[in-house]
Design a protein around this motif. Sequence first.
Motif, PDB file in Angstrom:
ATOM      1  N   GLY A 126       0.706  -1.200   0.086  1.00  0.00           N
ATOM      2  CA  GLY A 126       0.079  -0.015   0.023  1.00  0.00           C
ATOM      3  C   GLY A 126       0.810   1.321   0.032  1.00  0.00           C
ATOM      4  N   VAL A 127       2.168   1.191  -0.455  1.00  0.00           N
ATOM      5  CA  VAL A 127       3.062   2.299  -0.599  1.00  0.00           C
ATOM      6  C   VAL A 127       2.609   3.197  -1.830  1.00  0.00           C
ATOM      7  CG1 VAL A 127       5.246   3.195  -0.548  1.00  0.00           C
ATOM      8  CG2 VAL A 127       4.698   1.046   0.440  1.00  0.00           C
ATOM      9  N   GLN A 128       2.402   4.482  -1.583  1.00  0.00           N
ATOM     10  CA  GLN A 128       2.291   5.332  -2.742  1.00  0.00           C
ATOM     11  C   GLN A 128       3.234   5.177  -3.800  1.00  0.00           C
ATOM     12  OE1 GLN A 128      -0.419   7.518  -3.395  1.00  0.00           O
ATOM     13  NE2 GLN A 128      -1.202   6.933  -1.477  1.00  0.00           N
ATOM     14  N   PRO A 129       2.910   5.142  -5.046  1.00  0.00           N
ATOM     15  CA  PRO A 129       3.774   4.949  -6.033  1.00  0.00           C
ATOM     16  C   PRO A 129       4.977   5.692  -6.121  1.00  0.00           C
ATOM     17  CG  PRO A 129       1.608   4.549  -7.003  1.00  0.00           C
ATOM     18  CD  PRO A 129       1.420   5.223  -5.468  1.00  0.00           C
ATOM     19  N   ILE A 130       4.815   7.009  -6.030  1.00  0.00           N
ATOM     20  CA  ILE A 130       5.968   8.032  -6.191  1.00  0.00           C
ATOM     21  C   ILE A 130       6.829   7.603  -5.065  1.00  0.00           C
ATOM     22  CG2 ILE A 130       4.827   9.808  -4.514  1.00  0.00           C
ATOM     23  CD1 ILE A 130       6.080  11.812  -6.448  1.00  0.00           C
ATOM     24  N   VAL A 131       6.455   7.287  -3.895  1.00  0.00           N
ATOM     25  CA  VAL A 131       7.409   6.988  -2.595  1.00  0.00           C
ATOM     26  C   VAL A 131       8.152   5.751  -2.865  1.00  0.00           C
ATOM     27  CG1 VAL A 131       7.548   6.492   0.134  1.00  0.00           C
ATOM     28  CG2 VAL A 131       6.065   8.133  -1.054  1.00  0.00           C
ATOM     29  N   ALA A 132       7.438   4.613  -3.155  1.00  0.00           N
ATOM     30  CA  ALA A 132       7.931   3.266  -3.488  1.00  0.00           C
ATOM     31  C   ALA A 132       9.055   3.452  -4.454  1.00  0.00           C
ATOM     32  CB  ALA A 132       6.953   2.167  -3.869  1.00  0.00           C
ATOM     33  N   THR A 133       8.645   4.103  -5.656  1.00  0.00           N
ATOM     34  CA  THR A 133       9.832   4.038  -6.773  1.00  0.00           C
ATOM     35  C   THR A 133      10.757   5.045  -6.572  1.00  0.00           C
ATOM     36  OG1 THR A 133       8.203   5.650  -7.937  1.00  0.00           O
ATOM     37  CG2 THR A 133       8.071   3.356  -8.500  1.00  0.00           C
ATOM     38  N   LEU A 134      10.465   6.283  -5.634  1.00  0.00           N
ATOM     39  CA  LEU A 134      11.461   6.952  -5.341  1.00  0.00           C
ATOM     40  C   LEU A 134      12.585   6.350  -4.403  1.00  0.00           C
ATOM     41  CD1 LEU A 134      12.784  10.092  -5.493  1.00  0.00           C
ATOM     42  CD2 LEU A 134      11.432  10.547  -3.289  1.00  0.00           C
ATOM     43  N   SER A 135      12.279   5.601  -3.609  1.00  0.00           N
ATOM     44  CA  SER A 135      13.341   4.744  -2.719  1.00  0.00           C
ATOM     45  C   SER A 135      13.937   3.738  -3.516  1.00  0.00           C
ATOM     46  CB  SER A 135      12.440   4.054  -1.639  1.00  0.00           C
ATOM     47  OG  SER A 135      11.523   3.223  -2.058  1.00  0.00           O
ATOM     48  N   LEU A 136      13.285   3.333  -4.510  1.00  0.00           N
ATOM     49  CA  LEU A 136      13.971   2.435  -5.496  1.00  0.00           C
ATOM     50  C   LEU A 136      14.861   3.162  -6.361  1.00  0.00           C
ATOM     51  CD1 LEU A 136      11.293  -0.302  -6.919  1.00  0.00           C
ATOM     52  CD2 LEU A 136      13.527  -0.897  -5.562  1.00  0.00           C
ATOM     53  N   MET A 137      14.734   4.328  -6.872  1.00  0.00           N
ATOM     54  CA  MET A 137      15.367   5.109  -7.898  1.00  0.00           C
ATOM     55  C   MET A 137      16.792   5.191  -7.072  1.00  0.00           C
ATOM     56  SD  MET A 137      14.674   8.849  -9.099  1.00  0.00           S
ATOM     57  CE  MET A 137      15.154   9.689  -7.647  1.00  0.00           C
ATOM     58  N   ILE A 138      16.718   5.546  -5.812  1.00  0.00           N
ATOM     59  CA  ILE A 138      17.879   5.989  -5.114  1.00  0.00           C
ATOM     60  C   ILE A 138      18.723   4.739  -4.914  1.00  0.00           C
ATOM     61  CG2 ILE A 138      18.828   6.847  -2.815  1.00  0.00           C
ATOM     62  CD1 ILE A 138      16.222   8.706  -2.534  1.00  0.00           C
ATOM     63  N   GLY A 139      18.137   3.653  -4.441  1.00  0.00           N
ATOM     64  CA  GLY A 139      18.927   2.181  -4.018  1.00  0.00           C
ATOM     65  C   GLY A 139      19.318   1.645  -5.131  1.00  0.00           C
ATOM     66  N   LEU A 140      18.401   1.588  -6.358  1.00  0.00           N
ATOM     67  CA  LEU A 140      19.162   0.874  -7.571  1.00  0.00           C
ATOM     68  C   LEU A 140      20.269   1.647  -8.191  1.00  0.00           C
ATOM     69  CD1 LEU A 140      15.755  -0.091  -9.483  1.00  0.00           C
ATOM     70  CD2 LEU A 140      17.153  -1.585  -8.117  1.00  0.00           C
ATOM     71  N   ARG A 141      20.310   3.068  -8.155  1.00  0.00           N
ATOM     72  CA  ARG A 141      21.578   3.785  -8.672  1.00  0.00           C
ATOM     73  C   ARG A 141      22.757   3.387  -7.859  1.00  0.00           C
ATOM     74  NH1 ARG A 141      22.286   6.523 -13.457  1.00  0.00           N
ATOM     75  NH2 ARG A 141      20.199   7.264 -13.152  1.00  0.00           N
ATOM     76  N   GLY A 142      22.484   3.528  -6.608  1.00  0.00           N
ATOM     77  CA  GLY A 142      23.610   3.061  -5.608  1.00  0.00           C
ATOM     78  C   GLY A 142      24.201   1.856  -5.946  1.00  0.00           C
ATOM     79  N   LEU A 143      23.172   0.534  -6.086  1.00  0.00           N
ATOM     80  CA  LEU A 143      23.559  -0.720  -6.218  1.00  0.00           C
ATOM     81  C   LEU A 143      24.516  -0.712  -7.695  1.00  0.00           C
ATOM     82  CD1 LEU A 143      23.545  -3.576  -5.886  1.00  0.00           C
ATOM     83  CD2 LEU A 143      21.174  -3.814  -6.817  1.00  0.00           C
ATOM     84  N   ALA A 144      23.850  -0.051  -8.639  1.00  0.00           N
ATOM     85  CA  ALA A 144      24.532   0.169 -10.023  1.00  0.00           C
ATOM     86  C   ALA A 144      25.925   0.463  -9.901  1.00  0.00           C
ATOM     87  CB  ALA A 144      23.754   0.871 -11.194  1.00  0.00           C
ATOM     88  N   GLU A 145      26.255   1.624  -8.948  1.00  0.00           N
ATOM     89  CA  GLU A 145      27.415   2.076  -9.091  1.00  0.00           C
ATOM     90  C   GLU A 145      28.549   1.088  -8.292  1.00  0.00           C
ATOM     91  OE1 GLU A 145      27.501   5.917  -7.494  1.00  0.00           O
ATOM     92  OE2 GLU A 145      26.077   6.655  -9.155  1.00  0.00           O
ATOM     93  N   LEU A 146      27.596   0.662  -7.219  1.00  0.00           N
ATOM     94  CA  LEU A 146      28.441  -0.359  -6.544  1.00  0.00           C
ATOM     95  C   LEU A 146      29.051  -1.580  -7.143  1.00  0.00           C
ATOM     96  CD1 LEU A 146      29.693  -1.350  -3.550  1.00  0.00           C
ATOM     97  CD2 LEU A 146      27.209  -2.516  -3.429  1.00  0.00           C
ATOM     98  N   LEU A 147      28.257  -2.134  -8.033  1.00  0.00           N
ATOM     99  CA  LEU A 147      28.524  -3.234  -8.878  1.00  0.00           C
ATOM    100  C   LEU A 147      29.511  -2.888 -10.266  1.00  0.00           C
ATOM    101  CD1 LEU A 147      24.849  -4.775  -9.900  1.00  0.00           C
ATOM    102  CD2 LEU A 147      26.882  -5.801  -8.326  1.00  0.00           C
ATOM    103  N   ASN A 148      29.439  -1.591 -10.663  1.00  0.00           N
ATOM    104  CA  ASN A 148      30.349  -1.359 -11.525  1.00  0.00           C
ATOM    105  C   ASN A 148      31.597  -0.432 -11.398  1.00  0.00           C
ATOM    106  OD1 ASN A 148      30.346  -1.653 -14.655  1.00  0.00           O
ATOM    107  ND2 ASN A 148      30.329   0.457 -14.784  1.00  0.00           N
TER     108      ASN A 148
END
Length: 323
Positions: A126-148
């Motif tokens: 039940g998380v608001q889409p803007i909140v859910a995907t905003l948190s993913l935006m931050i986390g996925l970018r960090g994961l991408a930089e960590l992997l690469n």
Amino acid sequence: MTAAVIEPVDGAGARDRILDLAQSYGVYAALAVLIAVATAMNGDFMSTSNWRVQLFQAAPTVLVALGMALVIGTEGVDLSVGATIALAASVIPLYIGYGPVPAIALALVLGAAAGLVGGAMVAFAGVQPIVATLSLMIGLRGLAELLNGATAKPVADASILDLGEQSVAGLPLMAWLALAATGVVAYTVRRTTFGRQLVAIGDNKRASLLAGLPVSRVLVTVYVLSGVLAALAGVLIVGHGAEADPANQGLNMELSAITAVVVGGTPLSGGRVRVLGTVAGAMFMQLVSAVLIQHNVPTSTTQIVEAVLICLAVYVSRERGTR
């Protein structure tokens, strides 16, 4: 006693019709006018070389915007698409040693996984889409930089580079892939039960629940599709640039995709998906930027022009939704 019938004021009715036409067909008219003006100002604008460049630039945005249109159709939004592009790009140089197919497959799987997480947060938590995907935006970018390793890595595999550079029948392969995705998404929205359920949920989620529609399943599927299309765009961007740069690739792509969707006539309030309008919106915004750049207009001015166009599109969408 006969009830009195109140006729709409002529001026208001005309204004409503104009707004309806503007949202339904305005992007096509604007695109045609823009091409005509650009051609008059620059004789080389209609050249094959120029259009190849524009299609190369627009194809990834079209792919991401198609997924975004599906999400917005459910009255949601996916701010994680740019970070998903970065994540998909980051695994290409790491796994290209196993072959291009496994590397691309892994990138698409990661895109689907990102969408699955976002969709689950929206549908089940039940998380608001803007909140859910905003948190993913931050986390996925960090994961991408960590992997690469937070640095750009070159990619020299011929199969990956062909995806980003090869042409078929005079058109970039990227454009053909975007065209194929457009056809699939358009068919899904207009001809399948899933598409009708998607639109119904965006129109009235509570009524869809009461009607027994699989709301949670549809929402999760929509975000997964958005993630896969974003990951595919990431693969194409790597092929076109011959490198994976998760710190920069996909930056602001979520804004470009939302802009294309809104300019194309899909309301932010959900309940409707204009697939062809989304493609036209992506091309329109790409050509606006290209024309301004070709005439040495400063980047700051270009951004202001794009902001004004977005505001106009949102205004038309809001006015129609209010009525």
